[in-house]
Write a protein that holds these residues in place. Structure first.
Motif, short mmCIF file in Angstrom:
data_model
loop_
_atom_site.label_atom_id
_atom_site.label_comp_id
_atom_site.label_asym_id
_atom_site.label_seq_id
_atom_site.Cartn_x
_atom_site.Cartn_y
_atom_site.Cartn_z
N GLN A 32 9.37 29.79 26.25
CA GLN A 32 8.37 30.70 26.81
C GLN A 32 6.97 30.30 26.40
OE1 GLN A 32 8.97 33.30 29.05
NE2 GLN A 32 6.74 33.18 29.21
N LEU A 33 6.79 29.87 25.14
CA LEU A 33 5.48 29.39 24.70
C LEU A 33 5.05 28.15 25.47
CD1 LEU A 33 5.72 29.87 20.82
CD2 LEU A 33 4.24 31.12 22.42
N MET A 34 6.01 27.22 25.70
CA MET A 34 5.71 26.02 26.49
C MET A 34 5.32 26.41 27.91
SD MET A 34 8.37 23.03 25.47
CE MET A 34 9.79 23.92 24.85
N LEU A 35 6.04 27.37 28.49
CA LEU A 35 5.74 27.82 29.84
C LEU A 35 4.34 28.43 29.91
CD1 LEU A 35 6.50 28.48 32.76
CD2 LEU A 35 7.68 30.52 31.91
N ASP A 36 4.00 29.27 28.95
CA ASP A 36 2.67 29.88 28.94
C ASP A 36 1.57 28.83 28.82
OD1 ASP A 36 3.92 32.34 29.11
OD2 ASP A 36 3.74 32.77 26.95
N GLU A 37 1.80 27.83 27.96
CA GLU A 37 0.81 26.77 27.79
C GLU A 37 0.69 25.91 29.05
OE1 GLU A 37 -0.30 22.99 24.90
OE2 GLU A 37 1.33 24.34 24.33
N ALA A 38 1.83 25.63 29.69
CA ALA A 38 1.81 24.83 30.92
C ALA A 38 1.06 25.57 32.03
CB ALA A 38 3.23 24.51 31.36
N ILE A 39 1.26 26.88 32.14
CA ILE A 39 0.55 27.68 33.14
C ILE A 39 -0.95 27.65 32.85
CG2 ILE A 39 0.16 30.03 33.95
CD1 ILE A 39 3.22 30.46 33.65
N GLU A 40 -1.30 27.78 31.58
CA GLU A 40 -2.72 27.75 31.18
C GLU A 40 -3.35 26.41 31.52
OE1 GLU A 40 -4.84 27.89 26.90
OE2 GLU A 40 -3.44 29.54 27.30
N ARG A 41 -2.65 25.32 31.20
CA ARG A 41 -3.19 23.98 31.50
C ARG A 41 -3.28 23.74 33.01
NH1 ARG A 41 -0.77 19.51 27.32
NH2 ARG A 41 -1.31 20.58 25.38
N ARG A 42 -2.23 24.16 33.75
CA ARG A 42 -2.24 24.01 35.20
C ARG A 42 -3.45 24.70 35.81
NH1 ARG A 42 1.73 27.73 38.19
NH2 ARG A 42 0.09 29.11 37.45
N THR A 67 -0.77 18.83 39.94
CA THR A 67 0.51 18.73 40.62
C THR A 67 1.65 18.52 39.64
OG1 THR A 67 -0.61 17.80 42.55
CG2 THR A 67 1.76 17.48 42.42
N ALA A 68 1.44 17.68 38.64
CA ALA A 68 2.47 17.45 37.63
C ALA A 68 2.78 18.73 36.86
CB ALA A 68 2.03 16.35 36.66
N LEU A 69 1.76 19.47 36.52
CA LEU A 69 1.96 20.71 35.77
C LEU A 69 2.63 21.79 36.63
CD1 LEU A 69 -1.27 20.64 33.67
CD2 LEU A 69 1.06 20.70 32.77
N ARG A 70 2.43 21.76 37.93
CA ARG A 70 3.17 22.67 38.81
C ARG A 70 4.67 22.41 38.67
NH1 ARG A 70 1.26 22.03 44.71
NH2 ARG A 70 3.11 23.30 45.02
N GLY A 71 5.05 21.14 38.61
CA GLY A 71 6.46 20.80 38.42
C GLY A 71 6.97 21.23 37.06
N VAL A 72 6.16 21.08 36.04
CA VAL A 72 6.54 21.50 34.69
C VAL A 72 6.77 23.00 34.65
CG1 VAL A 72 5.73 21.72 32.30
CG2 VAL A 72 5.39 19.57 33.53
N VAL A 73 5.84 23.75 35.25
CA VAL A 73 5.96 25.21 35.26
C VAL A 73 7.24 25.63 36.00
CG1 VAL A 73 4.94 27.32 36.22
CG2 VAL A 73 3.52 25.69 34.98
N LYS A 74 7.48 25.02 37.14
CA LYS A 74 8.66 25.38 37.92
C LYS A 74 9.94 25.06 37.15
CE LYS A 74 10.48 25.08 42.56
NZ LYS A 74 10.31 24.51 43.90
#
Length: 90
Positions: A32-42, A67-74
């Motif tokens: 969840q922390l990784m997801l939150d950070e990925a959303i923030e960076r995206r 675009t890469a971070l969209r894939g990470v978030v998904k």
């Protein structure tokens, strides 16, 4: 005349099957922390692209990272069993 190249056929990866009783590698909180950070960076890359006058190279970098971070978030949402994500590659 075309030159024929020999194509090396790669060997399949050997994947170890985890034992049923082994603990997960990451906890839900870590994911969840990784997801939150990925959303923030995206969102930061999107804002940078959207609100800044960029050169062609900067524009390419910003869109590539967004675009890469969209894939990470998904993918992270899929791992967290988000109801709207059926498969991360779709």
């Amino acid at each position: 005349m075309r030159v024929k190249r020999r194509v090396k056929i790669s060997q399949p990866l050997m994947v170890e099957i985890p034992k049923e009783e082994s603990a997960p590698i990451r906890t839900r909180e870590e994911v969840q922390l990784m997801l939150d950070e990925a959303i923030e960076r995206r969102d930061a890359w999107f804002d940078y692209w959207d609100k800044t006058k960029l050169s062609k190279a900067e524009n390419i970098e910003a869109l590539r990272n967004y675009t890469a971070l969209r894939g990470v978030v998904k993918t992270l949402q899929w791992v967290m069993l988000h109801p709207n994500i059926e498969h991360p590659l779709d």
